[in-house]
Structures are given as C-alpha cells and as structure tokens.
Design a protein around this motif. Structure first.
Motif, PDB file in Angstrom:
ATOM      1  N   ALA A   2      27.619  23.750 -37.063  1.00 20.35           N
ATOM      2  CA  ALA A   2      28.813  23.038 -37.400  1.00 20.35           C
ATOM      3  C   ALA A   2      29.870  22.235 -37.607  1.00 20.35           C
ATOM      4  CB  ALA A   2      27.184  21.165 -36.197  1.00 20.35           C
ATOM      5  N   ARG A   3      29.494  22.303 -39.049  1.00 15.61           N
ATOM      6  CA  ARG A   3      30.283  22.028 -40.130  1.00 15.61           C
ATOM      7  C   ARG A   3      31.962  22.999 -40.038  1.00 15.61           C
ATOM      8  NH1 ARG A   3      29.034  21.289 -46.842  1.00 15.61           N
ATOM      9  NH2 ARG A   3      31.253  20.530 -47.379  1.00 15.61           N
ATOM     10  N   TRP A   4      31.074  24.269 -40.092  1.00 10.74           N
ATOM     11  CA  TRP A   4      31.607  25.196 -40.285  1.00 10.74           C
ATOM     12  C   TRP A   4      33.007  25.709 -38.685  1.00 10.74           C
ATOM     13  CZ3 TRP A   4      31.673  30.935 -37.606  1.00 10.74           C
ATOM     14  CH2 TRP A   4      32.147  31.459 -38.079  1.00 10.74           C
ATOM     15  N   THR A   5      32.185  24.835 -37.471  1.00 12.28           N
ATOM     16  CA  THR A   5      32.744  25.313 -36.253  1.00 12.28           C
ATOM     17  C   THR A   5      34.108  23.537 -35.967  1.00 12.28           C
ATOM     18  OG1 THR A   5      31.342  24.820 -34.865  1.00 12.28           O
ATOM     19  CG2 THR A   5      32.211  26.989 -35.003  1.00 12.28           C
ATOM     20  N   ARG A   6      33.773  22.627 -37.131  1.00 11.19           N
ATOM     21  CA  ARG A   6      33.899  21.213 -36.206  1.00 11.19           C
ATOM     22  C   ARG A   6      35.375  21.234 -35.845  1.00 11.19           C
ATOM     23  NH1 ARG A   6      34.408  21.126 -42.308  1.00 11.19           N
ATOM     24  NH2 ARG A   6      35.786  20.048 -43.180  1.00 11.19           N
ATOM     25  N   PHE A   7      36.731  21.865 -36.753  1.00 18.68           N
ATOM     26  CA  PHE A   7      37.718  21.083 -35.895  1.00 18.68           C
ATOM     27  C   PHE A   7      37.755  21.887 -35.086  1.00 18.68           C
ATOM     28  CE2 PHE A   7      37.960  21.388 -41.062  1.00 18.68           C
ATOM     29  CZ  PHE A   7      38.578  20.240 -40.720  1.00 18.68           C
ATOM     30  N   SER A   8      37.795  23.084 -35.047  1.00 20.94           N
ATOM     31  CA  SER A   8      37.967  23.652 -33.007  1.00 20.94           C
ATOM     32  C   SER A   8      36.977  23.077 -31.695  1.00 20.94           C
ATOM     33  CB  SER A   8      37.067  25.462 -32.911  1.00 20.94           C
ATOM     34  OG  SER A   8      35.721  25.346 -33.766  1.00 20.94           O
ATOM     35  N   GLU A 289      33.563  35.257 -31.009  1.00 16.97           N
ATOM     36  CA  GLU A 289      35.324  35.096 -31.779  1.00 16.97           C
ATOM     37  C   GLU A 289      35.442  35.596 -33.170  1.00 16.97           C
ATOM     38  OE1 GLU A 289      38.979  36.614 -32.467  1.00 16.97           O
ATOM     39  OE2 GLU A 289      38.139  34.735 -32.127  1.00 16.97           O
ATOM     40  N   ARG A 290      35.046  34.695 -33.849  1.00 20.05           N
ATOM     41  CA  ARG A 290      34.921  34.023 -35.008  1.00 20.05           C
ATOM     42  C   ARG A 290      33.976  35.000 -36.028  1.00 20.05           C
ATOM     43  NH1 ARG A 290      35.329  27.761 -37.620  1.00 20.05           N
ATOM     44  NH2 ARG A 290      36.207  28.735 -39.964  1.00 20.05           N
TER      45      ARG A 290
END
Length: 342
Positions: A2-8, A289-290
C-alpha cells in the motif's frame, strides 16, 4: 504494498473521479468507448506483463544460482588452499607460521575478491528503478545495502597489503585484478615447491570457475532487460489504464439506470461505484508491470533482490572460522532489517 503504490493509487482515484464527474455531472455521455477494443488491448497488455515478469524472475533466479556457485567454489578454494600449501615438495621448507601466513593471504585475498565483486554489483546503472522512482528511493533510505554505507577502499583494507591495494585500485575491474594476483601468488608458490604442480593446476581450475561466475554475474548487471520490451510494455499498460474508465463508467451508468427503476436512490449514485472498481483493475495491472520492472535488476539493492552482501559475509565467516580465528576477530553478519537480508 500500500505504501509502495500509494501515489499510483491516488492517481487512479483522480482519473476515475474525473471521468465520472465529466460523464455524470456534466452529462458528457458521448465520453465512452466500447468494451471490445479495450478487451483486446487488455489481453495484449496482460500477455506482455506476464512475459516481462517471467523474464525478470528468470534473471533473479539465475543471479541466485550464480551466487550459490560462488558459495560452493569459495568453500572449495578455502579447503584446497589449506591442504595444498605444504612443505611436502618445497625446495625451501617454511615454518608452520609462514605456511599459515601464505594460506591466510590467499584466503583474505579471496574475501577481498568477493568484496570487490559485491561493490561492483551494487554500482548504480541508469536503467535501474531505484534511481528513477520516488517510492523506490524512499525504501533505499530504510533498506540501504552495506555497499552504500562504506567505500570499496575502506572495505578492502582489512584483507590486502599496501602493495596489493595500490595494484587493485589502479585497475578498472578490481575483482579481475584480485584474481590475477591470486594466480600470480599461486605460481610463485608452485615455483618454490610450496604447492605441488598438480595442486597448482587444481587451484588454477578453481580460479577459472571464479572467473566464470564473476563473468555471469557481470553479464546480468551490465546487460539490462531489453529496453524496447520494457519501455513499450510500460506505455501499453498506461494506454490501457487511461482508456479503461471510458468503458467502466458508462457500464456502471447503464446498470444504475436499470436499478433506478426499482431503487431510485441507489440507482442515482451507482455510477460512483465505478471508482473503486476501476482503481482495483488499474492497480493490479500497474502493480504487476511495476513488479516486473523492479525485478529486472537483481543486484541494485532493493528489498526483493539477491542478498549478495549477506551471502559474501557468510562465506567470509566460514573461511575465517576454518582458519582458526576467534569470534572476536571475525565480523558479524549484516543485520536483517524489516525481515530483509542485504
């Protein structure tokens, strides 16, 4: 995650909310596309993402096998050196202390080789994701591999003489220079009879295997996942993600119209449910993809990479324990941070 993808995730919310606002609030009902072309694009993107993830996993697994080979070959080298450096065929007998000194020099130089190799594997490349993505840079502040906290020169000092240090630091490929020094040292010992000729050939064979493993590791480090595959896949994914709300939002609007006949209040606001559904679908495609992009480079030092620092330090501990050194003389293993080996 959740933290790693929060901006997307926040970006997906903004995209979907904007399309819902345009479609529902401003009555731009022409703002839609049919599902058929979008489904074809989504299928193609899914195949390419799957290919990328398989390729990335293959690179990680190959890197782990290479460093597993370094573990086995290093232990073999340590054993051979201890048992093959003897006075049995020596023209001039050495004292036990002198023999131990030769064994220690060869062993320490091997540890220096592993140190130089892991530093080379941690050197940044322009295509690596740690350098290019904000959330990856955040994690590097929390999970920094040891090679980013010290210099190669400082790490080599405990293992090399001043002469060897000067020679190694003058070369572009430090790890190759160290294997050359090992071979030169073994040749001198063979010429004095301290190493028997057949033992010399065996030890040279071990150095050859170390060169092979080093070359394989350098190949993965210096040859990225082909950029045309990686870049186009990234763009294809974003084409799909940006077109997706133009199909999802009208679909939810139609379902809401049907529901409104029996439950007007629910039907009126049903279109807003398209936002969480869109976020889920877009998040899955974007994150997969990331993950593939992040896994392409198994040595850059992220949390999911091969823990070459821990592996190298483990070999060092084994070799030095078998030299007879005490626990006080041997460095500790690198700490595990947030359940992550370095």
């Amino acid at each position: 995650m959740a933290r790693w993808t929060r901006f997307s995730t926040l970006l997906f919310f903004i995209i979907s909310a904007s399309v819902v606002g345009l479609y529902h609030v401003l009555d731009l009902h022409w703002l839609k596309i049919p599902w058929t072309p979008l489904a074809l694009i989504g299928t193609a993107v899914a195949f390419v993402i799957g290919f990328q993830n398989n390729s990335a996993y293959g690179r990680i697994w190959e890197a782990r096998k290479i460093w597993g080979g370094i573990v086995n070959t290093s232990r073999t080298f340590g054993m051979f050196v201890q048992d093959m450096v003897t006075n049995e065929h020596a023209s001039e007998k050495l004292s036990d202390k002198e023999l131990h000194g030769e064994v220690k020099t060869l062993t320490y130089r091997h540890i220096a080789w592993m140190t130089a190799l892991r530093h080379a594997m941690r050197a940044p490349r322009t295509w690596e994701t740690v350098l290019n993505e904000k959330t990856n840079q955040e994690w590097t502040k929390i999970l920094q591999p040891p090679e980013r906290k010290s210099t190669l020169e400082d790490d080599l000092k405990p293992y090399l003489s001043e002469e060897d240090m000067k020679y190694v630091l003058s070369k572009g490929n430090k790890q190759t220079a160290l294997l050359y020094l090992q071979s030169h040292h073994l040749r001198r010992l063979k010429e004095k009879g301290t190493i028997w000729e057949f033992s010399f050939l065996e030890l040279e064979g071990v150095l050859e295997e170390l060169f092979t493993l080093q070359g394989k590791s350098e190949r993965i480090k210096n040859f990225p996942y082909p950029r045309h595959f990686a870049s186009l896949n990234h763009y294809f994914m974003w084409v799909f993600v940006l077109l997706l709300p133009l199909a999802i939002v009208p679909q939810f609007a139609e379902i809401g119209s049907e529901i409104a006949e029996k439950m007007p209040m629910i039907g009126k606001y049903f279109i807003w449910l398209s936002i969480p559904f869109y976020i889920i679908v877009a998040w899955v495609f974007h994150t997969m993809e990331r993950i593939g992009r992040t896994g392409e480079n198994p040595f850059e030092g992220s949390a999911n990479d091969v823990p070459i620092s821990t592996i190298a330090r483990g070999i060092e501990i084994d070799l030095r324990q078998n030299l007879g050194e005490t626990d006080e003389e041997i460095p500790d293993q690198f700490p595990v941070i947030y359940d992550t080996q370095m």
